[in-house]
Design an enzyme around this catalytic site. Sequence first.
Site, mmCIF file in Angstrom:
data_model
loop_
_atom_site.group_PDB
_atom_site.id
_atom_site.type_symbol
_atom_site.label_atom_id
_atom_site.label_comp_id
_atom_site.label_asym_id
_atom_site.label_seq_id
_atom_site.Cartn_x
_atom_site.Cartn_y
_atom_site.Cartn_z
ATOM 1 N N LYS A 78 81.126 -9.433 42.535
ATOM 2 C CA LYS A 78 82.486 -9.443 41.986
ATOM 3 C C LYS A 78 82.466 -9.332 40.457
ATOM 4 O O LYS A 78 83.366 -8.765 39.846
ATOM 5 C CB LYS A 78 83.206 -10.724 42.429
ATOM 6 C CG LYS A 78 83.567 -10.668 43.916
ATOM 7 C CD LYS A 78 84.112 -11.968 44.437
ATOM 8 C CE LYS A 78 83.046 -12.994 44.648
ATOM 9 N NZ LYS A 78 83.355 -14.088 45.543
ATOM 10 N N ASP A 117 82.516 -8.195 50.324
ATOM 11 C CA ASP A 117 82.305 -9.630 50.067
ATOM 12 C C ASP A 117 83.387 -10.446 50.751
ATOM 13 O O ASP A 117 83.088 -11.490 51.350
ATOM 14 C CB ASP A 117 82.283 -9.940 48.572
ATOM 15 C CG ASP A 117 82.142 -11.445 48.341
ATOM 16 O OD1 ASP A 117 81.129 -12.007 48.789
ATOM 17 O OD2 ASP A 117 83.069 -12.054 47.775
HETATM 18 N N1 URA Z 1 81.678 -18.421 45.446
HETATM 19 C C1 URA Z 1 81.596 -17.116 45.805
HETATM 20 O O1 URA Z 1 82.268 -16.264 45.247
HETATM 21 N N2 URA Z 1 80.748 -16.770 46.796
HETATM 22 C C2 URA Z 1 79.976 -17.669 47.447
HETATM 23 O O2 URA Z 1 79.215 -17.279 48.301
HETATM 24 C C3 URA Z 1 80.070 -19.031 47.058
HETATM 25 C C4 URA Z 1 80.931 -19.387 46.053
#
Ligand code: URA
Length: 439
Positions: free
Chosen positions: A192, A166
């Site tokens: 996450k 990510d």
């Molecule tokens: N917050 C995140 O963690 N990911 C995104 O893609 C947008 C906002």
Amino acid sequence: MSAMPRDPRDVVAAKRDGRPLPPDELETFVLGYARGEVPDYLAAAFLMAAFIRGLDAEETQALTRAMIRSGRTLPLDGVPGPKVDKHSTGGVADGVTLVFAPLAAALGLRVAKLSGRGLGHTGGTLDKLESIPGLRTDLGPEELERQVAEVGCAVAAQSPDLVPADGALYALRDATATVPSIPLIAASVMSKKLAVGSDLILLDVKAGSGAFMKTVDDAVALARACMDLAAGFGRRARAAVTDMSQPLGRAVGNALDVAEAVELLSGRSGGRLLELVMAFATEALVRLEGSSPEDARSRAERALAEGAALERFRRMVAAQGGDPRVADDPWAVLPRAPVVLPIEAEASGTLAAVEAEEIGRASVDLGAGRRRKGDPVHPAVGIVFHPKVGDRVERGEPVGEVHARDEDAARAAARRVLGALRLSDGPVAPPPLVHGWFG
Ligand code: URA
């Protein structure tokens, strides 16, 4: 999972042409990217194809699974008791976590919160907390677990080995104009959350001028996509779509937000920020302990009134190396800006609308956030803005303050705040705080 089953360009081409993408091929592609085997240019091409074509539920789940599998997880096995996680999609004057985490801990829940830094015009909980002298957010996994078990809550930075795909994909999305895609955001946020072993995930999906989702419809679609992912992974989650058509609390900065959080935790003031915290605390008790909403609410009110929530905040700050006196007298401890300039209304009327993103940007430009990754953050600067939509303001009346490093910056920010307000002659109904719950 096998090595690359076929040329990764086939994955890009399938998405480009709108052909079905087998989940295992998508997963292999993303894991290959995380390992450095798929180059940036192919991943960027895939992101743009996904942005334009969208991802169906199965593809979004495969992307999320690959992101989780790209690194380690944090099962929190050593933490006894009901564990709740809470995440906001980002807003202005959004200090919910600073109040929610200690309040939930005071209610017997456990909160291991991995937070982020400011992103664009939105504030970041880590930046806010780090305005407390001495406070550390780089807790290792064992330290985090120990603190949550002992104190009930911890707010820490995400370690780079948790969901690394990510981190890499988010940076690439930022660089290729592919951030505002509902499935990509849902996969990013939920990977996450799903990597951490909480019993309940609460999402605060913001909608309005200060949010990434400008409309309630888009925020609802994002909330549903996130809840579908939670269900697909067999996890309990609830999402609230909440108002971000104006700053949520009063403080748009870092130290200023900590001072506001202490005031709310002390039960000395209320308002929409506290109301939203109470909504999340109530939801957590209802879902995790089977309390009635009324009982949950009165327990949360008691924890504030009796000082239990503030005491948890003090212990959390101390455990993370910060000066715990911040809980008793914030301004004896927090850094102050050299210039404080009142913002005076230029006309009379009812506050009808606020360009919350512009207020967030004005605060970032004062130094409270970063224009570029790695920029330093100035903990003392920011904006305090009092009125809410529906309130009457009178010409010449102070509606807030700018806290700045110099007079010029303060005047420029005050002008931007005033330019972000729309006044109306007639009455204006305040927008709902929570548009709806999902999941
Ligand atoms: N917050 C995140 O963690 N990911 C995104 O893609 C947008 C906002």
